[in-house]
Motif scaffolding. Structure first.
Motif, mmCIF file in Angstrom:
data_model
loop_
_atom_site.group_PDB
_atom_site.id
_atom_site.type_symbol
_atom_site.label_atom_id
_atom_site.label_comp_id
_atom_site.label_asym_id
_atom_site.label_seq_id
_atom_site.Cartn_x
_atom_site.Cartn_y
_atom_site.Cartn_z
ATOM 1 N N SER A 108 7.370 -3.182 1.248
ATOM 2 C CA SER A 108 6.562 -4.083 0.480
ATOM 3 C C SER A 108 5.261 -4.013 0.769
ATOM 4 N N HIS A 109 4.861 -3.551 2.043
ATOM 5 C CA HIS A 109 3.114 -3.490 2.350
ATOM 6 C C HIS A 109 2.816 -2.469 1.430
ATOM 7 N N PHE A 110 3.306 -1.480 0.744
ATOM 8 C CA PHE A 110 2.861 -0.481 -0.109
ATOM 9 C C PHE A 110 2.040 -1.028 -1.209
ATOM 10 N N GLY A 111 1.230 -0.287 -1.985
ATOM 11 C CA GLY A 111 0.360 -1.044 -3.071
ATOM 12 C C GLY A 111 1.307 -0.630 -4.336
ATOM 13 N N ARG A 112 1.344 -1.874 -5.179
ATOM 14 C CA ARG A 112 1.607 -1.728 -6.648
ATOM 15 C C ARG A 112 0.465 -2.170 -7.572
ATOM 16 N N ILE A 113 0.381 -1.074 -8.414
ATOM 17 C CA ILE A 113 -0.716 -1.488 -9.388
ATOM 18 C C ILE A 113 -0.261 -1.470 -10.887
ATOM 19 N N ARG A 114 -0.533 -2.523 -11.541
ATOM 20 C CA ARG A 114 -0.152 -2.578 -12.901
ATOM 21 C C ARG A 114 -1.139 -2.494 -13.859
ATOM 22 N N VAL A 115 -0.915 -1.399 -14.940
ATOM 23 C CA VAL A 115 -1.864 -0.773 -15.999
ATOM 24 C C VAL A 115 -1.238 -1.168 -17.230
ATOM 25 N N ALA A 164 3.416 -1.952 -20.009
ATOM 26 C CA ALA A 164 2.811 -1.677 -18.651
ATOM 27 C C ALA A 164 2.910 -0.394 -18.068
ATOM 28 N N ILE A 165 2.309 0.250 -17.223
ATOM 29 C CA ILE A 165 2.776 1.088 -16.269
ATOM 30 C C ILE A 165 2.540 0.615 -15.042
ATOM 31 N N THR A 166 3.602 0.792 -14.168
ATOM 32 C CA THR A 166 3.431 0.447 -12.861
ATOM 33 C C THR A 166 3.229 1.599 -11.938
ATOM 34 N N LEU A 167 2.331 1.464 -10.983
ATOM 35 C CA LEU A 167 2.260 2.396 -9.965
ATOM 36 C C LEU A 167 2.391 2.005 -8.563
ATOM 37 N N VAL A 168 2.963 2.890 -7.893
ATOM 38 C CA VAL A 168 3.425 2.565 -6.425
ATOM 39 C C VAL A 168 2.530 3.744 -5.576
ATOM 40 N N VAL A 169 1.746 3.088 -4.764
ATOM 41 C CA VAL A 169 0.756 4.035 -4.017
ATOM 42 C C VAL A 169 0.594 3.441 -2.495
ATOM 43 N N SER A 170 0.171 4.208 -1.681
ATOM 44 C CA SER A 170 0.193 4.230 -0.282
ATOM 45 C C SER A 170 -0.544 2.637 0.071
ATOM 46 N N PRO A 171 -0.293 2.213 1.130
ATOM 47 C CA PRO A 171 -1.099 0.824 1.457
ATOM 48 C C PRO A 171 -2.403 1.252 1.489
ATOM 49 N N GLU A 172 -2.785 2.102 2.207
ATOM 50 C CA GLU A 172 -4.566 2.293 2.387
ATOM 51 C C GLU A 172 -5.307 2.852 1.043
ATOM 52 N N THR A 173 -4.411 3.152 0.077
ATOM 53 C CA THR A 173 -4.909 3.534 -0.976
ATOM 54 C C THR A 173 -5.242 2.778 -2.057
ATOM 55 N N CYS A 174 -4.402 1.580 -2.114
ATOM 56 C CA CYS A 174 -4.262 0.715 -3.261
ATOM 57 C C CYS A 174 -5.613 0.155 -3.721
ATOM 58 N N GLY A 175 -6.432 -0.419 -2.810
ATOM 59 C CA GLY A 175 -7.668 -0.791 -3.082
ATOM 60 C C GLY A 175 -8.692 0.051 -3.643
ATOM 61 N N ASP A 195 -3.752 -5.689 -9.208
ATOM 62 C CA ASP A 195 -3.160 -5.413 -7.953
ATOM 63 C C ASP A 195 -1.854 -6.519 -7.950
ATOM 64 N N ILE A 196 -0.569 -5.760 -7.952
ATOM 65 C CA ILE A 196 0.632 -6.945 -7.922
ATOM 66 C C ILE A 196 1.204 -6.744 -6.609
ATOM 67 N N SER A 197 0.667 -6.195 -5.559
ATOM 68 C CA SER A 197 1.284 -5.939 -4.423
ATOM 69 C C SER A 197 2.015 -7.216 -3.510
ATOM 70 N N LYS A 198 0.990 -8.284 -3.859
ATOM 71 C CA LYS A 198 1.449 -9.485 -3.228
ATOM 72 C C LYS A 198 2.635 -10.305 -3.949
ATOM 73 N N GLN A 199 2.867 -9.992 -5.348
ATOM 74 C CA GLN A 199 3.482 -10.598 -6.133
ATOM 75 C C GLN A 199 4.908 -10.009 -6.423
ATOM 76 N N THR A 200 5.108 -8.928 -5.734
ATOM 77 C CA THR A 200 6.267 -8.166 -5.622
ATOM 78 C C THR A 200 6.764 -7.539 -4.372
ATOM 79 N N SER A 201 8.014 -7.246 -4.321
ATOM 80 C CA SER A 201 8.657 -6.571 -3.131
ATOM 81 C C SER A 201 9.149 -5.282 -3.398
ATOM 82 N N LEU A 202 9.523 -4.353 -2.597
ATOM 83 C CA LEU A 202 9.795 -3.078 -2.603
ATOM 84 C C LEU A 202 10.713 -2.633 -1.687
#
Length: 421
Positions: A108-115, A164-175, A195-202
Motif C-alpha cells: 500500500s505504500h507504493f504509488g497509485r495514479i489515476r489518469v 480511467a487508467i490506474t497506474l501502480v508505480v514505485s513509492p519514490e517515483t509517484c510524486g 494521486d490516489i495512493s492514500k485512498q486505496t490499499s494494494l
C-alpha cells in the motif's frame, strides 16, 4: 435460530464470528447488483468474494480511517513510521511460500495514479513506452516512463478501466511522475491526474498456489487470463479491483481496494493459507526475481533497453517521449550494455565494479542474501561483448559472480532481429 439477511456483494472470511459482521450494511437489493444470501447460526460457513458489476471504480476517501496496520501490529508485525510493514518475523517462511505455496504482501505504500478525462489514452500513449491505443477496458500492461533521451524513471503497471487508467508505480517515483505528467498536459487536453495512493490499499499474491486461493475465493474466472486482465468487485459497497500479475511477474494477482475493505480482504486471504510477507522479504524477492528498481537499476545512468524492459516497449507505435532514442539504439545496434542477474560467491556492495580479466565491464546495482547463508544474489549492468549467460565475472576485489537470467529478465522478449546477449 437462523437469521437470513441480504448483504451487498461482500467478502465474509471463513470462521468469522457474527459480531465482526455487524458493520456490513443490511439493505434491500438494488437493481444491477449481485447479492449473497447469508444464513447465520452457530456453525461455521465457507463464504467467498462474490463478483459484482459496478459502474465505475469510485475512489472517494473512506468514511473513517481503517485499522489494518493496527491489526498486523497486534499480530507481531513490525511497521515503520511511514506505514510500511517491514517484517512479520517470518522472512524465510514467506520466501519459501513463494516457491511452494503462496505469500501475500501489503504494498500500500507504493504509488497509485489515476489518469482520467477523454484524452487519457492518447496522452499516456504519448508519454510512456506501451501501446495504450490497442488496449480495451479490462486489460492492462506494463509501461515505462522515460526521459526524452530514454533514460529510465520507473516501470508502471497500468489497468485500463472504463473511465480511467490506474497506474501502480514505485513509492519514490509517484510524486515526480505526477509532476512530470502535469507538465505535459496542454490547455486543450482533457486529462486529469490524481494521486490516489492514500485512498486505496494494494495487496499482491505471489506463489504457485495463488490460483488456488483465487478459486477458493470464487475468483476463478481470472485464473489463466492474460497479464493485466482485471475485474471489479464490491466488498461492503467498497470497490476492489483484482488483476492478473503481481509487479514482479506475470503470475500471481494484485488487489486494489478501499482501505475500509483491506482488513477483511487480508484476513480472507490468510484464511486460505497464504503466508504474510513483509517488505524486507519482498525486497529480497525483487532481486532474486530480477526486477529492476528506481535508484538501483532504473536511473538516468541507464536507458530503457539496457534495463532489458522489452515487454514494456512498443516498437511499432507512433511518436512518444524517448521514441527517437529507442529507435536509433535498435536500428544502429547501439545497446552497449544490459542488465544481468548474478549468482555471487559472497555478499557484495551495490556500486561495486565488475571486471573480467582485470578490465572493468560493469557495475553491481543490487544485492541480497537468500534463505541459506550460502545464497547470494545480485543485479548488475555488463557490457555486451564482455560476458554472456553462464560466464564468470569478478565483483569488487575477489567475489566471483555467474551471469544468469533471473525470472523477470528471462520473461522479457526482445525482437529476434536484435542482438541482446
Amino acid at each position: 435460530m437462523t437469521t437470513t439477511v441480504l448483504i451487498p456483494t461482500c467478502l465474509i472470511p471463513r470462521n468469522v464470528s457474527w459480531p465482526l459482521l455487524q458493520p456490513l450494511s443490511i439493505l434491500s437489493k438494488p437493481q444491477n447488483a449481485a447479492f449473497l444470501s447469508y444464513s447465520h447460526h452457530h456453525n461455521h460457513h465457507k463464504n467467498k468474494l462474490i463478483p459484482c458489476s459496478i459502474s465505475e471504480f469510485d475512489l472517494s476517501p473512506p468514511p473513517i480511517d481503517h485499522d489494518f496496520l493496527d491489526t498486523v501490529k497486534s499480530s507481531g508485525a513490525e511497521v515503520s513510521g511511514d506505514g510500511i510493514i517491514e517484517t512479520f518475523h517470518n522472512d524465510d517462511e514467506a520466501l519459501n511460500a513463494v516457491h511452494n505455496g503462496v505469500a501475500v504482501v501489503d504494498l500500500s505504500h507504493f504509488g497509485r495514479i489515476r489518469v482520467s478525462g477523454e484524452d487519457r489514452v492518447p496522452f499516456l500513449h504519448n508519454q510512456s513506452t506501451a501501446n495504450f491505443e490497442c488496449l480495451q477496458a479490462g486489460q492492462g500492461c506494463d509501461t515505462v516512463f522515460v526521459t526524452p533521451t530514454a533514460r529510465t524513471i520507473d516501470i508502471a503497471h497500468a489497468w485500463v478501466m472504463k473511465n480511467a487508467i490506474t497506474l501502480v508505480v514505485s513509492p519514490e517515483t509517484c510524486g515526480p511522475i505526477i509532476e512530470m505528467l502535469n507538465k505535459y498536459i496542454f490547455f486543450a487536453d482533457k486529462v486529469e491526474i490524481q494521486d490516489i495512493s492514500k485512498q486505496t490499499s494494494l495487496f499482491v499474491l505471489v506463489g504457485p498456489k495463488s490460483n488456488q486461493v483465487m478459486e477458493n475465493l470464487n475468483l476463478g474466472d481470472l485464473v489463466g487470463k492474460p497479464y493485466g486482465t482485471h475485474q471489479h468487485f464490491n466488498v461492503d459497497k467498497q470497490p476492489v479491483t483484482i488483476g492478473v500479475g503481481n509487479i514482479l511477474s506475470e503470475d500471481g494477482f494484485s488487489l486494489l481496494m478501499s482501505p475500509a475493505a483491506a482488513p477483511s480482504v487480508w484476513e480472507a486471504i490468510l484464511t486460505e493459507g497464504a503466508i504474510p510477507m513483509g517488505f524486507n522479504a519482498w525486497n529480497k524477492l525483487r532481486v532474486i526475481r530480477g526486477r529492476p528498481a528506481p535508484g538501483m537499476e532504473l536511473t538516468k545512468e541507464f536507458n530503457v533497453l539496457e534495463a532489458y524492459l522489452w515487454n514494456s516497449i512498443s516498437l511499432n507505435k507512433g511518436c512518444y517521449k524517448g521514441q527517437e532514442t529507442i529507435s536509433r539504439l535498435i536500428t544502429y545496434q547501439g545497446i552497449k550494455q544490459r542488465l544481468w542477474g548474478l549468482h555471487l560467491s559472497a555478499a557484495a556492495e551495490p556500486g561495486s565494479i565488475i571486471t573480467v580479466d582485470g578490465k572493468k565491464v560493469g557495475k553491481l546495482t543490487s544485492y541480497t542474501s537468500g534463505m541459506k547463508q550460502s545464497e547470494h544474489y545480485g543485479l548488475g549492468y555488463i557490457k555486451k561483448q564482455a560476458a554472456s549467460e553462464g560466464d564468470t565475472v569478478i565483483v569488487g576485489d575477489n567475489i566471483s559472480g555467474t551471469l544468469v537470467q533471473f525470472p523477470f529478465l528471462s520473461q522479457q522478449r526482445p525482437p529476434s532481429s536484435t542482438t541482446t546477449s
